[in-house]
Design an enzyme around this catalytic site. Structure first.
Site, short mmCIF file in Angstrom:
data_model
loop_
_atom_site.label_atom_id
_atom_site.label_comp_id
_atom_site.label_asym_id
_atom_site.label_seq_id
_atom_site.Cartn_x
_atom_site.Cartn_y
_atom_site.Cartn_z
N GLU A 191 2.38 -0.96 4.67
CA GLU A 191 2.32 0.68 4.14
C GLU A 191 3.52 1.11 3.96
OE1 GLU A 191 -0.75 2.16 3.76
OE2 GLU A 191 -2.12 1.10 4.82
N HIS A 205 0.69 -1.21 -0.03
CA HIS A 205 0.04 0.19 0.13
C HIS A 205 0.96 1.42 0.07
CE1 HIS A 205 -3.46 -2.50 1.94
NE2 HIS A 205 -2.36 -3.10 2.40
N TYR A 206 0.39 2.26 -0.50
CA TYR A 206 0.91 3.63 0.27
C TYR A 206 0.10 4.17 1.13
CZ TYR A 206 -2.03 6.32 -3.41
OH TYR A 206 -3.12 6.90 -4.13
N ASP A 251 -3.38 2.27 -4.85
CA ASP A 251 -2.08 2.29 -4.36
C ASP A 251 -1.55 1.00 -4.44
OD1 ASP A 251 -4.31 1.77 -2.42
OD2 ASP A 251 -2.67 1.33 -1.00
N HIS A 261 -2.46 -3.03 -3.50
CA HIS A 261 -3.99 -2.85 -3.05
C HIS A 261 -4.87 -2.60 -4.08
CE1 HIS A 261 -6.66 -0.77 0.45
NE2 HIS A 261 -7.06 -1.94 0.19
#
Length: 253
Positions: A90, A25-26, A142, A132
């Site tokens: 993340e 993810h970001y 993302d 994601h």
């Protein structure tokens, strides 16, 4: 040696099976501190196993043996509870909403080291290292088209394929929203076989467009427009071949 600092989040529950997927993810928030605070807020009911900052610092929020709440609604390769099957990472970046930018080299080095470390403990196929947006094309973008998937694959994490120009030219005119017929049937079937939740069919509808955009963000990031041109379709065919070979090797090993 990998350095990981603990910053526990209360937002997790138990797994039903060992993880066999990685979801990247970001953070999509203005600052790293803001993102970490939200991932640790019990009222937010979101979390991830790890956060990787832009300078390469790594935080562990949830133990890998637990089910973190990072993926939400979506599917990959038939799995609809992606939280239960995956480890979520993340990666600090403001994202498309707050000024999407390139991921610094130190950050990507840390992501690669973290993935390498995680894969010493769990059996995670390359075809199940995803973004994601791959599991939720209708909701998420993302980690996006700036994320260097090619670099990850070059060191052994994930799939990557670049078709020869003559291969792309042989596939004919682009396919887009409103098209139907055999070409669309083959496209949708291929995306479904790779892992996307898009069901096979013969109509190039909005769901198909969003899924093509997700595929492009991951495997053909130079042009993300939801149009299945020859390069996109040839890339899909190549990635599918790699994924199929990997699954066969896994069965035989």
């Amino acid at each position: 040696m990998l350095v990981v600092r603990d910053a526990p989040s209360p937002n997790f529950d138990s797994r039903r099976a060992p993880p066999d997927m990685l979801v990247l993810h970001y953070t999509g928030m203005r600052t790293a501190d803001e993102a970490v605070a939200r991932l640790r807020d019990p009222d937010a009911r979101v979390s991830a196993h790890y956060v990787v900052d832009e300078d390469g610092a790594i935080l562990r929020l949830v133990a890998e043996e637990r089910r973190a709440w990072h993926a939400g609604r979506g599917a990959w390769q038939g799995e609809t509870d992606c939280n239960a099957a995956s480890i979520g990472i993340e990666i600090v970046n403001p994202g498309h909403e707050f000024g999407y930018r390139d991921f610094p080299g130190a950050q990507i080095d840390a992501v690669i080291s973290l993935i390498s470390d995680i894969r010493t403990r769990w059996t995670i196929p390359d075809g199940r290292i995803i973004g994601h947006s791959d599991l939720a094309p209708e909701r998420k973008q993302d980690p996006g088209e700036r994320f260097p998937w090619k670099r990850l694959a070059s060191v052994g994490h994930g799939l990557w394929f670049e078709p020869a120009p003559e291969r792309t030219a042989a596939l004919g005119a682009p396919l887009g929203v409103g098209d139907e017929g055999l070409g669309v049937i083959v496209l949708r079937a291929g995306l479904h076989r790779l892992g996307y939740g898009l069901q096979p069919g013969g109509d190039y509808d909005e769901a198909t467009k969003l899924t093509v955009e997700a595929f492009q963000r991951h495997w053909r990031p130079s042009k993300v427009d939801g149009v299945a041109d020859g390069e996109t379709r040839a890339t899909l065919m190549g990635v599918l071949q790699l994924a199929t070979a990997e699954s066969v090797t896994g069965v035989l090993s």
